[in-house]
Design a protein around this motif. Structure first.
Motif, PDB file in Angstrom:
ATOM      1  N   VAL A   1      -5.778   3.246  -7.487  1.00  0.00           N
ATOM      2  CA  VAL A   1      -6.581   2.269  -6.746  1.00  0.00           C
ATOM      3  C   VAL A   1      -5.685   1.256  -6.038  1.00  0.00           C
ATOM      4  O   VAL A   1      -5.920   0.904  -4.872  1.00  0.00           O
ATOM      5  CB  VAL A   1      -7.562   1.557  -7.707  1.00  0.00           C
ATOM      6  CG1 VAL A   1      -8.209   0.358  -7.025  1.00  0.00           C
ATOM      7  CG2 VAL A   1      -8.628   2.526  -8.194  1.00  0.00           C
ATOM      8  N   LEU A   2      -4.644   0.799  -6.710  1.00  0.00           N
ATOM      9  CA  LEU A   2      -3.795  -0.249  -6.145  1.00  0.00           C
ATOM     10  C   LEU A   2      -2.982   0.229  -4.945  1.00  0.00           C
ATOM     11  O   LEU A   2      -2.588  -0.576  -4.102  1.00  0.00           O
ATOM     12  CB  LEU A   2      -2.862  -0.804  -7.223  1.00  0.00           C
ATOM     13  CG  LEU A   2      -3.546  -1.613  -8.331  1.00  0.00           C
ATOM     14  CD1 LEU A   2      -2.528  -2.031  -9.384  1.00  0.00           C
ATOM     15  CD2 LEU A   2      -4.241  -2.842  -7.762  1.00  0.00           C
ATOM     16  N   ARG A   3      -2.709   1.527  -4.860  1.00  0.00           N
ATOM     17  CA  ARG A   3      -1.921   2.013  -3.721  1.00  0.00           C
ATOM     18  C   ARG A   3      -2.786   2.461  -2.547  1.00  0.00           C
ATOM     19  O   ARG A   3      -2.275   2.794  -1.480  1.00  0.00           O
ATOM     20  CB  ARG A   3      -1.023   3.169  -4.158  1.00  0.00           C
ATOM     21  CG  ARG A   3      -1.758   4.439  -4.542  1.00  0.00           C
ATOM     22  CD  ARG A   3      -0.764   5.538  -4.926  1.00  0.00           C
ATOM     23  NE  ARG A   3      -1.432   6.718  -5.466  1.00  0.00           N
ATOM     24  CZ  ARG A   3      -2.008   7.659  -4.728  1.00  0.00           C
ATOM     25  NH1 ARG A   3      -2.005   7.552  -3.410  1.00  0.00           N
ATOM     26  NH2 ARG A   3      -2.578   8.693  -5.295  1.00  0.00           N
ATOM     27  N   ALA A   4      -4.115   2.473  -2.738  1.00  0.00           N
ATOM     28  CA  ALA A   4      -5.011   2.991  -1.701  1.00  0.00           C
ATOM     29  C   ALA A   4      -5.034   2.078  -0.473  1.00  0.00           C
ATOM     30  O   ALA A   4      -4.985   0.852  -0.588  1.00  0.00           O
ATOM     31  CB  ALA A   4      -6.422   3.125  -2.273  1.00  0.00           C
ATOM     32  N   LYS A   5      -5.124   2.693   0.702  1.00  0.00           N
ATOM     33  CA  LYS A   5      -5.187   1.954   1.962  1.00  0.00           C
ATOM     34  C   LYS A   5      -6.644   1.694   2.327  1.00  0.00           C
ATOM     35  O   LYS A   5      -7.416   2.627   2.567  1.00  0.00           O
ATOM     36  CB  LYS A   5      -4.508   2.741   3.084  1.00  0.00           C
ATOM     37  CG  LYS A   5      -3.005   2.850   2.934  1.00  0.00           C
ATOM     38  CD  LYS A   5      -2.398   3.577   4.123  1.00  0.00           C
ATOM     39  CE  LYS A   5      -0.883   3.625   4.026  1.00  0.00           C
ATOM     40  NZ  LYS A   5      -0.270   4.316   5.188  1.00  0.00           N
ATOM     41  N   ALA A   6      -7.017   0.432   2.355  1.00  0.00           N
ATOM     42  CA  ALA A   6      -8.401   0.067   2.668  1.00  0.00           C
ATOM     43  C   ALA A   6      -8.613   0.009   4.183  1.00  0.00           C
ATOM     44  O   ALA A   6      -7.679  -0.251   4.946  1.00  0.00           O
ATOM     45  CB  ALA A   6      -8.731  -1.293   2.058  1.00  0.00           C
ATOM     46  N   PRO A   7      -9.840   0.240   4.647  1.00  0.00           N
ATOM     47  CA  PRO A   7     -10.143   0.077   6.079  1.00  0.00           C
ATOM     48  C   PRO A   7      -9.974  -1.389   6.494  1.00  0.00           C
ATOM     49  O   PRO A   7     -10.055  -2.302   5.671  1.00  0.00           O
ATOM     50  CB  PRO A   7     -11.613   0.505   6.177  1.00  0.00           C
ATOM     51  CG  PRO A   7     -11.899   1.279   4.937  1.00  0.00           C
ATOM     52  CD  PRO A   7     -11.006   0.719   3.877  1.00  0.00           C
ATOM     53  N   GLU A   8      -9.773  -1.611   7.770  1.00  0.00           N
ATOM     54  CA  GLU A   8      -9.722  -2.980   8.299  1.00  0.00           C
ATOM     55  C   GLU A   8     -11.141  -3.547   8.351  1.00  0.00           C
ATOM     56  O   GLU A   8     -12.083  -2.866   8.766  1.00  0.00           O
ATOM     57  CB  GLU A   8      -9.117  -2.989   9.703  1.00  0.00           C
ATOM     58  CG  GLU A   8      -7.662  -2.564   9.758  1.00  0.00           C
ATOM     59  CD  GLU A   8      -6.735  -3.556   9.079  1.00  0.00           C
ATOM     60  OE1 GLU A   8      -7.083  -4.762   9.029  1.00  0.00           O
ATOM     61  OE2 GLU A   8      -5.663  -3.137   8.600  1.00  0.00           O
ATOM     62  N   ALA A   9     -11.301  -4.788   7.922  1.00  0.00           N
ATOM     63  CA  ALA A   9     -12.630  -5.409   7.913  1.00  0.00           C
ATOM     64  C   ALA A   9     -12.490  -6.924   7.897  1.00  0.00           C
ATOM     65  O   ALA A   9     -11.397  -7.464   7.676  1.00  0.00           O
ATOM     66  CB  ALA A   9     -13.436  -4.940   6.700  1.00  0.00           C
ATOM     67  N   ASP A  10     -13.607  -7.612   8.134  1.00  0.00           N
ATOM     68  CA  ASP A  10     -13.615  -9.080   8.114  1.00  0.00           C
ATOM     69  C   ASP A  10     -13.826  -9.627   6.716  1.00  0.00           C
ATOM     70  O   ASP A  10     -13.496 -10.773   6.431  1.00  0.00           O
ATOM     71  CB  ASP A  10     -14.717  -9.609   9.037  1.00  0.00           C
ATOM     72  CG  ASP A  10     -14.473  -9.229  10.478  1.00  0.00           C
ATOM     73  OD1 ASP A  10     -13.349  -9.476  10.971  1.00  0.00           O
ATOM     74  OD2 ASP A  10     -15.384  -8.678  11.128  1.00  0.00           O
ATOM     75  N   LEU A  11     -14.412  -8.826   5.845  1.00  0.00           N
ATOM     76  CA  LEU A  11     -14.527  -9.191   4.431  1.00  0.00           C
ATOM     77  C   LEU A  11     -14.725  -7.936   3.609  1.00  0.00           C
ATOM     78  O   LEU A  11     -15.156  -6.900   4.127  1.00  0.00           O
ATOM     79  CB  LEU A  11     -15.653 -10.205   4.191  1.00  0.00           C
ATOM     80  CG  LEU A  11     -17.099  -9.812   4.465  1.00  0.00           C
ATOM     81  CD1 LEU A  11     -17.744  -9.186   3.230  1.00  0.00           C
ATOM     82  CD2 LEU A  11     -17.913 -11.036   4.872  1.00  0.00           C
TER      83      LEU A  11
ATOM     84  N   GLU B   1       0.843  -1.188   0.000  1.00  0.00           N
ATOM     85  CA  GLU B   1       0.000   0.000   0.000  1.00  0.00           C
ATOM     86  C   GLU B   1       0.881   1.242   0.000  1.00  0.00           C
ATOM     87  O   GLU B   1       1.971   1.250   0.544  1.00  0.00           O
ATOM     88  CB  GLU B   1      -0.905   0.008   1.237  1.00  0.00           C
ATOM     89  CG  GLU B   1      -1.959  -1.079   1.243  1.00  0.00           C
ATOM     90  CD  GLU B   1      -2.786  -1.069   2.520  1.00  0.00           C
ATOM     91  OE1 GLU B   1      -2.253  -0.602   3.550  1.00  0.00           O
ATOM     92  OE2 GLU B   1      -3.943  -1.541   2.499  1.00  0.00           O
ATOM     93  N   ASP B   2       0.405   2.279  -0.620  1.00  0.00           N
ATOM     94  CA  ASP B   2       1.093   3.575  -0.673  1.00  0.00           C
ATOM     95  C   ASP B   2       2.162   3.649  -1.755  1.00  0.00           C
ATOM     96  O   ASP B   2       2.798   4.696  -1.910  1.00  0.00           O
ATOM     97  CB  ASP B   2       1.716   3.943   0.682  1.00  0.00           C
ATOM     98  CG  ASP B   2       1.212   5.296   1.173  1.00  0.00           C
ATOM     99  OD1 ASP B   2       0.266   5.826   0.568  1.00  0.00           O
ATOM    100  OD2 ASP B   2       1.779   5.819   2.144  1.00  0.00           O
ATOM    101  N   LEU B   3       2.386   2.554  -2.500  1.00  0.00           N
ATOM    102  CA  LEU B   3       3.365   2.609  -3.581  1.00  0.00           C
ATOM    103  C   LEU B   3       2.664   3.049  -4.867  1.00  0.00           C
ATOM    104  O   LEU B   3       1.784   2.358  -5.379  1.00  0.00           O
ATOM    105  CB  LEU B   3       4.026   1.248  -3.795  1.00  0.00           C
ATOM    106  CG  LEU B   3       4.935   1.142  -5.032  1.00  0.00           C
ATOM    107  CD1 LEU B   3       6.058   2.164  -4.962  1.00  0.00           C
ATOM    108  CD2 LEU B   3       5.514  -0.265  -5.159  1.00  0.00           C
TER     109      LEU B   3
END
Length: 329
Positions: A159-169, A111-113
């Motif tokens: 899109v590929l470098r974006a940091k997603a929220p933590e989740a179960d799915l 992430e972030d790259l």
């Protein structure tokens, strides 16, 4: 007390900024499941859009990614080099007619790259772009091809470098950029990736592109191919797929069943086929190669499968001449 299930909904160009059928469906879904926590991971054309819906109380986080925003954070040179190398390798596989392994790419893509600069600064990536121009665009200036390529890929890199929220799915409400973001998040965090198609994303984008007055010729074809490839990756890699009506389900199956058609045609016309996997540098994944080979009995007899993995593979390798790892016949 048990921790509630947390679901990350990944959306592009819809809820909670745009009203319409998809957004209304999402609002009903979230409000109808008050015991589940939801995160929103939205992909937008610009930052700071006004919300058109009041977010329900069980929406615990909202993270928005604006396409075309500034580059990523600090990533080591070694990590960048690995990611660029794997990106080039997967593109070469795709251009050779094989299915690229998107999960293998995500495994080395932190992430972030931001790949935008690396894709033109790294000699391997630059040579790949030049090679594709010579093969696909010989009649036009390289600058035309490059900027078409850049515009078609820059949003993918965002899109590929974006940091997603933590989740179960991670549940994408379409293929395209939302599906790609959900797949990347699920792979990075070891969580399931679910996909629900309300329309047919790649068909809708193709119609828009063909109607556009400023995207023409090979630029138009490149954009259409990119969207189709993203949709195919999402269909292939999703852990579960649902559709809202039967016609869409049939069209999804039509796209997903390309492998069946390819093997059926190979059998019908007696085309020689070899077998292999792209599982490298991962001992745990490599241990499953026998299971992958066994799946070939869906299209061939067990004897044909063994011959394919041995004699036929050796025949293919012999075509590489001095590079063949096996001497003799």
């Amino acid at each position: 007390m048990e921790k509630p299930l947390r679901v990350c909904l990944v959306l592009e160009g819809s809820y909670p900024y745009i009203t319409g059928g998809v957004s209304a469906w999402v609002q009903d879904l979230v409000t109808g499941l008050p015991d589940i926590e939801f995160c929103l991971f939205t992909i937008s054309p610009k930052p700071g859009q006004e919300l058109r819906y009041k977010l329900p109380a069980n929406v615990v986080e909202h993270r928005d990614v604006a396409l075309g925003s500034a580059g990523g954070g600090r990533v080591s040179r070694a990590a960048t080099k690995r990611a660029i190398g794997e990106t080039v390798n997967q593109h070469l596989r795709m251009f050779a007619g094989a299915e690229p392994s998107f999960r293998a790419l995500i495994d080395v893509l932190p992430e972030d790259l931001d790949l935008s600069d690396g894709s033109v600064e790294d000699p391997r990536a630059w040579e790949l772009i030049r090679r594709m121009n010579r093969l696909r665009n010989p009649a036009y200036p390289f600058a035309d091809y490059f900027w078409a390529w850049r515009s078609a890929h820059s949003m993918l890199f965002d899109v590929l470098r974006a940091k997603a929220p933590e989740a179960d799915l991670y549940h994408a409400i379409s293929t395209g950029f939302a599906g790609l973001a959900a797949l990347a998040a699920g792979q990075r965090k070891g969580k399931p990736f679910l996909l629900t198609e309300h329309g047919l994303y790649h068909k809708e984008r193709e119609i828009e592109i063909r109607k556009s007055s400023f995207i023409r010729g090979y630029q138009r074809d490149m954009w259409i191919k990119v969207y189709k490839r993203i949709s195919a990756v999402c269909y292939r890699e999703a852990d579960g797929i649902t559709s809202l009506f039967e016609e869409n389900r049939r069209k999804q199956l039509e796209m997903f069943n390309g492998t069946d058609s390819a093997y059926a045609l190979a059998e019908k016309h007696k085309v020689k086929t070899a077998w292999g996997t792209d599982t490298l540098f991962d001992a745990k994944a490599a241990a499953t190669q026998g299971e992958q080979l066994a799946k070939m009995v869906r299209w061939y007899t067990p004897a044909e499968v063994l011959k394919m993995a041995t004699a036929d593979n050796a025949e293919l390798l012999a075509l590489s001449g001095l590079r063949s790892p096996y001497e003799g016949k």
